[in-house]
Design an enzyme around this catalytic site. Structure first.
Site, PDB file in Angstrom:
ATOM      1  N   TYR A 183       7.775  11.043  -0.144  1.00  0.00           N
ATOM      2  CA  TYR A 183       7.722   9.687  -0.719  1.00  0.00           C
ATOM      3  C   TYR A 183       9.111   9.039  -0.697  1.00  0.00           C
ATOM      4  CZ  TYR A 183       6.344   6.104  -4.177  1.00  0.00           C
ATOM      5  OH  TYR A 183       6.076   4.932  -4.833  1.00  0.00           O
ATOM      6  N   GLY A 187      10.530   0.569 -10.512  1.00  0.00           N
ATOM      7  CA  GLY A 187      10.732   1.844 -11.185  1.00  0.00           C
ATOM      8  C   GLY A 187       9.377   2.422 -11.551  1.00  0.00           C
ATOM      9  N   TYR A 188       9.304   3.132 -12.651  1.00  0.00           N
ATOM     10  CA  TYR A 188       8.036   3.732 -13.087  1.00  0.00           C
ATOM     11  C   TYR A 188       7.201   2.669 -13.805  1.00  0.00           C
ATOM     12  CZ  TYR A 188       9.319   8.382 -11.606  1.00  0.00           C
ATOM     13  OH  TYR A 188       9.627   9.469 -10.831  1.00  0.00           O
ATOM     14  N   GLN A 213      13.839  11.829  -5.759  1.00  0.00           N
ATOM     15  CA  GLN A 213      13.091  12.367  -6.918  1.00  0.00           C
ATOM     16  C   GLN A 213      12.642  13.780  -6.601  1.00  0.00           C
ATOM     17  OE1 GLN A 213      12.224  13.276  -9.926  1.00  0.00           O
ATOM     18  NE2 GLN A 213      11.663  11.195 -10.525  1.00  0.00           N
ATOM     19  N   ALA A 256       0.834  -1.212   0.000  1.00  0.00           N
ATOM     20  CA  ALA A 256       0.000   0.000   0.000  1.00  0.00           C
ATOM     21  C   ALA A 256       0.865   1.256   0.000  1.00  0.00           C
ATOM     22  CB  ALA A 256      -0.903  -0.002   1.234  1.00  0.00           C
ATOM     23  N   GLY A 257       0.524   2.176  -0.866  1.00  0.00           N
ATOM     24  CA  GLY A 257       1.306   3.412  -0.918  1.00  0.00           C
ATOM     25  C   GLY A 257       0.578   4.506  -1.674  1.00  0.00           C
ATOM     26  N   ILE A 258       0.933   5.737  -1.318  1.00  0.00           N
ATOM     27  CA  ILE A 258       0.321   6.897  -1.970  1.00  0.00           C
ATOM     28  C   ILE A 258       1.405   7.917  -2.309  1.00  0.00           C
ATOM     29  CG2 ILE A 258      -1.906   6.665  -0.790  1.00  0.00           C
ATOM     30  CD1 ILE A 258      -0.922   8.970   1.101  1.00  0.00           C
ATOM     31  N   GLY A 297      10.557  16.777  -6.037  1.00  0.00           N
ATOM     32  CA  GLY A 297       9.144  16.895  -5.662  1.00  0.00           C
ATOM     33  C   GLY A 297       8.632  15.771  -4.786  1.00  0.00           C
ATOM     34  N   GLN A 298       9.545  14.952  -4.232  1.00  0.00           N
ATOM     35  CA  GLN A 298       9.088  13.787  -3.458  1.00  0.00           C
ATOM     36  C   GLN A 298       9.858  13.594  -2.154  1.00  0.00           C
ATOM     37  OE1 GLN A 298       9.013  10.263  -6.095  1.00  0.00           O
ATOM     38  NE2 GLN A 298       6.818  10.351  -5.806  1.00  0.00           N
TER      39      GLN A 298
HETATM   40  N1  CAA Z   1      14.818  18.209 -11.971  1.00  0.00           N
HETATM   41  C1  CAA Z   1      15.092  19.525 -12.019  1.00  0.00           C
HETATM   42  N2  CAA Z   1      14.151  20.461 -12.158  1.00  0.00           N
HETATM   43  C2  CAA Z   1      12.896  20.060 -12.258  1.00  0.00           C
HETATM   44  C3  CAA Z   1      12.536  18.704 -12.206  1.00  0.00           C
HETATM   45  C4  CAA Z   1      13.565  17.760 -12.072  1.00  0.00           C
HETATM   46  N3  CAA Z   1      13.317  16.443 -12.030  1.00  0.00           N
HETATM   47  N4  CAA Z   1      11.194  18.610 -12.320  1.00  0.00           N
HETATM   48  C5  CAA Z   1      10.720  19.885 -12.433  1.00  0.00           C
HETATM   49  N5  CAA Z   1      11.753  20.742 -12.404  1.00  0.00           N
HETATM   50  C6  CAA Z   1      11.696  22.188 -12.511  1.00  0.00           C
HETATM   51  C7  CAA Z   1      10.809  22.633 -13.636  1.00  0.00           C
HETATM   52  O1  CAA Z   1      11.496  22.581 -14.865  1.00  0.00           O
HETATM   53  C8  CAA Z   1      10.470  24.069 -13.221  1.00  0.00           C
HETATM   54  O2  CAA Z   1      11.580  24.889 -13.484  1.00  0.00           O
HETATM   55  P1  CAA Z   1      11.378  26.468 -13.803  1.00  0.00           P
HETATM   56  O3  CAA Z   1      10.685  27.055 -12.613  1.00  0.00           O
HETATM   57  O4  CAA Z   1      12.773  26.952 -13.979  1.00  0.00           O
HETATM   58  O5  CAA Z   1      10.563  26.499 -15.064  1.00  0.00           O
HETATM   59  C9  CAA Z   1      10.382  23.924 -11.718  1.00  0.00           C
HETATM   60  O6  CAA Z   1      11.081  22.729 -11.368  1.00  0.00           O
HETATM   61  C10 CAA Z   1       8.930  23.802 -11.226  1.00  0.00           C
HETATM   62  O7  CAA Z   1       9.000  23.905  -9.870  1.00  0.00           O
HETATM   63  P2  CAA Z   1       7.716  24.032  -8.987  1.00  0.00           P
HETATM   64  O8  CAA Z   1       8.104  23.976  -7.562  1.00  0.00           O
HETATM   65  O9  CAA Z   1       6.874  25.169  -9.448  1.00  0.00           O
HETATM   66  O10 CAA Z   1       7.030  22.676  -9.313  1.00  0.00           O
HETATM   67  P3  CAA Z   1       5.547  22.340  -9.776  1.00  0.00           P
HETATM   68  O11 CAA Z   1       4.643  22.743  -8.686  1.00  0.00           O
HETATM   69  O12 CAA Z   1       5.322  22.843 -11.141  1.00  0.00           O
HETATM   70  O13 CAA Z   1       5.598  20.754  -9.859  1.00  0.00           O
HETATM   71  C11 CAA Z   1       6.190  18.545  -9.211  1.00  0.00           C
HETATM   72  C12 CAA Z   1       6.577  20.028  -9.205  1.00  0.00           C
HETATM   73  C13 CAA Z   1       4.873  18.339  -8.478  1.00  0.00           C
HETATM   74  C14 CAA Z   1       7.263  17.822  -8.449  1.00  0.00           C
HETATM   75  C15 CAA Z   1       6.062  18.052 -10.641  1.00  0.00           C
HETATM   76  O14 CAA Z   1       7.250  18.358 -11.323  1.00  0.00           O
HETATM   77  C16 CAA Z   1       5.875  16.546 -10.678  1.00  0.00           C
HETATM   78  O15 CAA Z   1       4.784  16.045 -10.511  1.00  0.00           O
HETATM   79  N6  CAA Z   1       6.967  15.800 -10.917  1.00  0.00           N
HETATM   80  C17 CAA Z   1       6.923  14.353 -10.960  1.00  0.00           C
HETATM   81  C18 CAA Z   1       7.400  13.787  -9.675  1.00  0.00           C
HETATM   82  C19 CAA Z   1       7.463  12.298  -9.825  1.00  0.00           C
HETATM   83  O16 CAA Z   1       8.245  11.746 -10.583  1.00  0.00           O
HETATM   84  N7  CAA Z   1       6.653  11.589  -9.051  1.00  0.00           N
HETATM   85  C20 CAA Z   1       6.624  10.163  -9.146  1.00  0.00           C
HETATM   86  C21 CAA Z   1       5.217   9.705  -8.959  1.00  0.00           C
HETATM   87  S1  CAA Z   1       5.068   7.980  -9.303  1.00  0.00           S
HETATM   88  C22 CAA Z   1       5.838   7.221  -8.060  1.00  0.00           C
HETATM   89  O17 CAA Z   1       6.280   7.789  -7.123  1.00  0.00           O
HETATM   90  C23 CAA Z   1       5.943   5.719  -8.178  1.00  0.00           C
HETATM   91  C24 CAA Z   1       7.336   5.252  -8.034  1.00  0.00           C
HETATM   92  O18 CAA Z   1       7.646   4.666  -7.016  1.00  0.00           O
HETATM   93  C25 CAA Z   1       8.292   5.427  -9.107  1.00  0.00           C
END
Ligand code: CAA
Length: 240
Positions: free
Chosen positions: A147, A178-179, A141, A83-85, A143-144
């Protein structure tokens, strides 16, 4: 009847594939789920696998839920903490609630369910526990922080519990997906996901069945010498 296996978050996504694979291999499977009744009913109707609703982040509720399962089906011999979110967001936008919810649901849940079954496993001299980690717990990662911290914690939790179970016939391992093509990953903004897929050498998202296969391998009766390990299933995204 095969060994009794509980899969948390077992009615959808990766958990569903794990439940189905275990059933196919002869286990008596019980799937836990947290909230989506409709999906759970559909899952049970389609697979014949019973689904038990309880919140894995709540210690008392988990003890109660597992006691009910064991009363009906017998002792749990195989536990898959799946279970995970996600509650993604950069640190400066993340609030405490998003941090806490993910830590409780993804990490504290492993304590809650393991605590309910480990005593029985020790007494019987057999147990198989698989915790589902993540490539994002291994690599971090953007934004995480929540997580990645929870999943990284799972990897440490796995090794510590593996040491405790090793002389008692209990193996404890992690699978780090992974993804994978699930609702969770599909929720990632499309442009971001496209960039991520380009970093996967195999060139595609994983399938839930890719993860299920590795869980089956680890929980087998014969897998007595694999414990405390992490099996990375990520299409080569990171070579851990
Ligand atoms: N590396 C560097 N910069 C990044 C980046 C990264 N990986 N991702 C986004 N950025 C940058 C953008 O290019 C943008 O830059 P600018 O401001 O210069 O244009 C900036 O970060 C955006 O920053 P914000 O804080 O405004 O971010 P946001 O609110 O727009 O969104 C986020 C941020 C929510 C993290 C969004 O990028 C996102 O959803 N990313 C995906 C995260 C992810 O991979 N989650 C995995 C989910 S699945 C899972 O977790 C299952 C598993 O086990 C694999």
């Amino acid at each position: 009847m095969g060994r009794v296996a509980l899969v948390t978050g077992g009615t959808r996504g990766i958990g569903e594939a794990i439940s189905v694979a275990l059933k196919g291999a002869g286990y008596t499977v019980i799937a836990n789920y947290g909230g989506n009744d409709e999906a759970a009913q559909e899952f049970t109707g389609r697979t014949g696998i019973p689904a038990f609703k309880f919140d894995v982040s709540d210690y008392d509720v988990v003890q109660d839920g597992i006691a009910k399962i064991e009363e009906e089906f017998g002792p749990i011999e195989v536990l898959v903490n799946n279970a995970g979110i996600t509650r993604d967001g950069t640190m400066y936008k993340m609030n405490f609630e998003k941090w806490d919810k993910v830590i409780q649901t993804n990490l504290a849940s492993c304590f809650n369910s393991c605590h309910a079954v480990v005593g029985g496993m020790r007494e019987r001299g057999f147990g198989r526990i698989v915790n589902i980690g993540s490539v994002n717990g291994q690599a971090g990662q953007y934004g995480q922080v929540n997580y990645a911290a929870a999943k990284s914690g799972i990897h440490g939790f796995t090794k510590a519990l593996a040491l405790e179970g090793a002389s008692k016939g209990i193996t404890v391992n992690a699978v780090a997906p992974g993804y994978v093509a699930t609702d969770m990953v599909r929720a990632v903004p499309e442009a971001v996901l496209e960039k991520i897929i380009k970093t996967i050498p195999v060139g595609r998202l994983g399938e839930p069945e890719d993860i299920a296969r590795s869980v089956l391998f680890l929980v087998a009766d014969e897998a007595t010498f694999i414990t405390g390990s992490t099996l990375s299933v990520n299409g080569g995204q990171h070579m851990y």
